[in-house]
Design a protein around this motif. Structure first.
Motif, short mmCIF file in Angstrom:
data_model
loop_
_atom_site.label_atom_id
_atom_site.label_comp_id
_atom_site.label_asym_id
_atom_site.label_seq_id
_atom_site.Cartn_x
_atom_site.Cartn_y
_atom_site.Cartn_z
N ARG A 34 0.83 -1.22 0.00
CA ARG A 34 0.00 0.00 0.00
C ARG A 34 0.86 1.26 0.00
O ARG A 34 0.41 2.32 -0.45
CB ARG A 34 -0.92 0.01 1.23
CG ARG A 34 -1.91 -1.15 1.26
CD ARG A 34 -2.56 -1.26 2.62
NE ARG A 34 -1.59 -1.59 3.67
CZ ARG A 34 -1.88 -1.67 4.96
NH1 ARG A 34 -3.12 -1.44 5.37
NH2 ARG A 34 -0.95 -1.97 5.84
N ILE A 35 2.09 1.14 0.52
CA ILE A 35 3.00 2.29 0.58
C ILE A 35 4.42 1.82 0.22
O ILE A 35 5.32 1.87 1.06
CB ILE A 35 2.97 2.99 1.97
CG1 ILE A 35 3.17 1.96 3.11
CG2 ILE A 35 1.69 3.75 2.18
CD1 ILE A 35 3.45 2.61 4.45
N MET A 67 -1.96 -0.66 -9.21
CA MET A 67 -0.82 0.09 -8.71
C MET A 67 0.31 -0.85 -8.27
O MET A 67 1.49 -0.51 -8.41
CB MET A 67 -1.23 0.98 -7.54
CG MET A 67 -2.01 2.22 -7.92
SD MET A 67 -1.19 3.23 -9.19
CE MET A 67 0.44 3.42 -8.49
N THR A 68 -0.03 -2.02 -7.77
CA THR A 68 1.01 -2.98 -7.38
C THR A 68 1.84 -3.38 -8.59
O THR A 68 3.07 -3.46 -8.51
CB THR A 68 0.38 -4.22 -6.72
OG1 THR A 68 -0.30 -3.81 -5.52
CG2 THR A 68 1.44 -5.25 -6.37
N GLN A 69 1.19 -3.62 -9.72
CA GLN A 69 1.92 -3.97 -10.94
C GLN A 69 2.79 -2.82 -11.41
O GLN A 69 3.94 -3.02 -11.84
CB GLN A 69 0.95 -4.37 -12.05
CG GLN A 69 1.64 -4.87 -13.32
CD GLN A 69 2.51 -6.08 -13.08
OE1 GLN A 69 2.05 -7.08 -12.51
NE2 GLN A 69 3.78 -6.02 -13.49
N ILE A 70 2.27 -1.59 -11.31
CA ILE A 70 3.05 -0.40 -11.69
C ILE A 70 4.30 -0.29 -10.82
O ILE A 70 5.40 -0.01 -11.31
CB ILE A 70 2.18 0.87 -11.58
CG1 ILE A 70 1.14 0.88 -12.71
CG2 ILE A 70 3.04 2.14 -11.63
CD1 ILE A 70 0.08 1.96 -12.57
N TRP A 71 4.15 -0.54 -9.52
CA TRP A 71 5.29 -0.46 -8.61
C TRP A 71 6.31 -1.56 -8.90
O TRP A 71 7.52 -1.33 -8.85
CB TRP A 71 4.82 -0.54 -7.15
CG TRP A 71 4.45 0.79 -6.59
CD1 TRP A 71 3.20 1.27 -6.32
CD2 TRP A 71 5.35 1.85 -6.22
NE1 TRP A 71 3.25 2.54 -5.82
CE2 TRP A 71 4.56 2.92 -5.74
CE3 TRP A 71 6.73 2.00 -6.25
CZ2 TRP A 71 5.12 4.12 -5.29
CZ3 TRP A 71 7.29 3.19 -5.81
CH2 TRP A 71 6.50 4.23 -5.34
N LYS A 72 5.83 -2.77 -9.20
CA LYS A 72 6.76 -3.86 -9.53
C LYS A 72 7.61 -3.50 -10.74
O LYS A 72 8.84 -3.66 -10.73
CB LYS A 72 5.97 -5.14 -9.81
CG LYS A 72 5.45 -5.84 -8.56
CD LYS A 72 4.48 -6.97 -8.92
CE LYS A 72 5.15 -8.06 -9.72
NZ LYS A 72 4.19 -9.16 -10.06
N ASP A 73 6.96 -2.99 -11.78
CA ASP A 73 7.68 -2.60 -12.99
C ASP A 73 8.66 -1.47 -12.70
O ASP A 73 9.78 -1.45 -13.22
CB ASP A 73 6.69 -2.16 -14.08
CG ASP A 73 5.80 -3.30 -14.56
OD1 ASP A 73 6.17 -4.47 -14.33
OD2 ASP A 73 4.74 -3.03 -15.14
N TYR A 74 8.25 -0.55 -11.85
CA TYR A 74 9.09 0.60 -11.50
C TYR A 74 10.36 0.15 -10.78
O TYR A 74 11.47 0.57 -11.12
CB TYR A 74 8.28 1.56 -10.63
CG TYR A 74 9.04 2.78 -10.14
CD1 TYR A 74 9.22 3.88 -10.96
CD2 TYR A 74 9.57 2.80 -8.85
CE1 TYR A 74 9.91 5.01 -10.51
CE2 TYR A 74 10.26 3.92 -8.40
CZ TYR A 74 10.43 5.01 -9.23
OH TYR A 74 11.12 6.12 -8.77
#
Length: 314
Positions: A34-35, A67-74
């Protein structure tokens, strides 16, 4: 909200980690999905010495899956970093950690070799629960409060992996005020160290902007107000949070909002994005530079006063 919560055992753990870090092959950093930014301890980047890192986005069942997928890619844009997400069903996925450890340090794979992996994370990100699943038995104390683990321990895993557990560590001062609020909202900091109404106000402001539909559905509000505090009062009235004089009990409603966010009752929510991270890091760097410039100016002023005093004594 500035946070300075650094119990003595955390300082001891930092020193111990620094001492044994050269022996480690892989770092496993457990984050709160979440963060992901605010639960990422900057001391890990400082202490890891270029070693490969597996970033585990834990509690992904509570976070926004997109958003979790976006963070993983990031995260995986960084060299030597792999990211995976875990929710409630860790047992079905936990083998992926062992596989990644072997892929990241293939030269340490073999019958007579051992991969040394250090697992790190801030308080209350679910690190101990994950360790127990990895080990297939209860080896780490768990609890729904920060700073349960107080000392290092070693756990032998399958596939020739030795896991080094460390206490959950915050860093001495959370400079980013936004991160302080998010850490408070998700429970990484003891509730005695936060102001519920301040944290609820910050949380409501973000949710009004990012997840209005979830707020409408949960609190039965057809038309959301524009301001965070109006929302807290409106939701408080809906929930019957009324005290003497027919006043809305905003403290009680603040507790409800934060606890329902933590428990995932409002919905699957991620409280920050990679873009927010980059903007806030620029902001923090600017604040740090301004503070250093102010400190340097004070030191220069002291030097000049001492020089004038010496001149007057002659």
């Amino acid at each position: 909200m500035a946070i300075q919560w650094f119990p003595g055992h955390m300082n001891k753990a930092r020193n111990e980690i620094k001492e044994i870090m050269p022996q480690m092959d892989v770092i496993i950093e457990v984050l709160d999905a979440r963060i992901p930014y605010s639960s990422e301890n900057p001391m890990v980047a400082t202490l890891r010495e270029g070693k490969p890192v597996i970033k585990i986005l834990n509690k992904a069942d509570l976070a926004d899956p997109k958003m979790t997928q976006i963070w993983k890619d990031y995260f995986e844009q960084e060299n030597g970093v792999k990211a995976i997400a875990f929710g409630n069903d860790k047992a079905a996925e936990v083998h992926r950690i062992n596989e990644l450890c072997k892929k990241l340090v293939p030269h340490k794979v073999g019958a007579d070799k051992q991969i040394k992996a250090m697992i790190m994370g801030i308080p209350n990100v679910g690190k101990s629960t994950l360790i127990n699943v990895l080990a297939g038995r209860i080896v780490a104390k768990t609890g729904n409060e920060p700073a349960v683990t107080k000392a290092q321990q070693r756990i032998k895993l399958e596939d020739g992996i030795m896991l080094y557990d460390t206490p959950g560590m915050l860093w001495p001062k959370v400079e980013n005020e936004n991160s302080g609020y998010r850490l408070g909202a998700t429970g990484a900091i003891r509730d005695t160290a936060i102001e519920y109404e301040e944290v609820a106000s910050y949380t409501a402001e973000y949710l009004l902007r990012a997840y209005p539909a979830l707020l409408k559905a949960r609190y039965k509000i057809d038309e959301l107000p524009e301001s965070d505090w109006e929302f807290v009062e409106m939701a408080g009235k809906k929930r019957g949070c009324i005290r003497g004089g027919n006043q809305i009990d905003t403290y009680k409603m603040s507790e409800i909002l934060i606890n329902e966010l933590r428990d995932g009752i409002i919905g699957r929510i991620t409280m920050e994005t990679p873009a927010m991270r980059e903007e806030e890091e620029i902001m923090v760097a600017g604040l740090r530079a301004a503070a250093e410039a102010k400190k340097a100016a004070k030191e220069e002023e002291k030097k000049q006063r001492r020089a004038r005093a010496r001149k007057n004594r002659r």
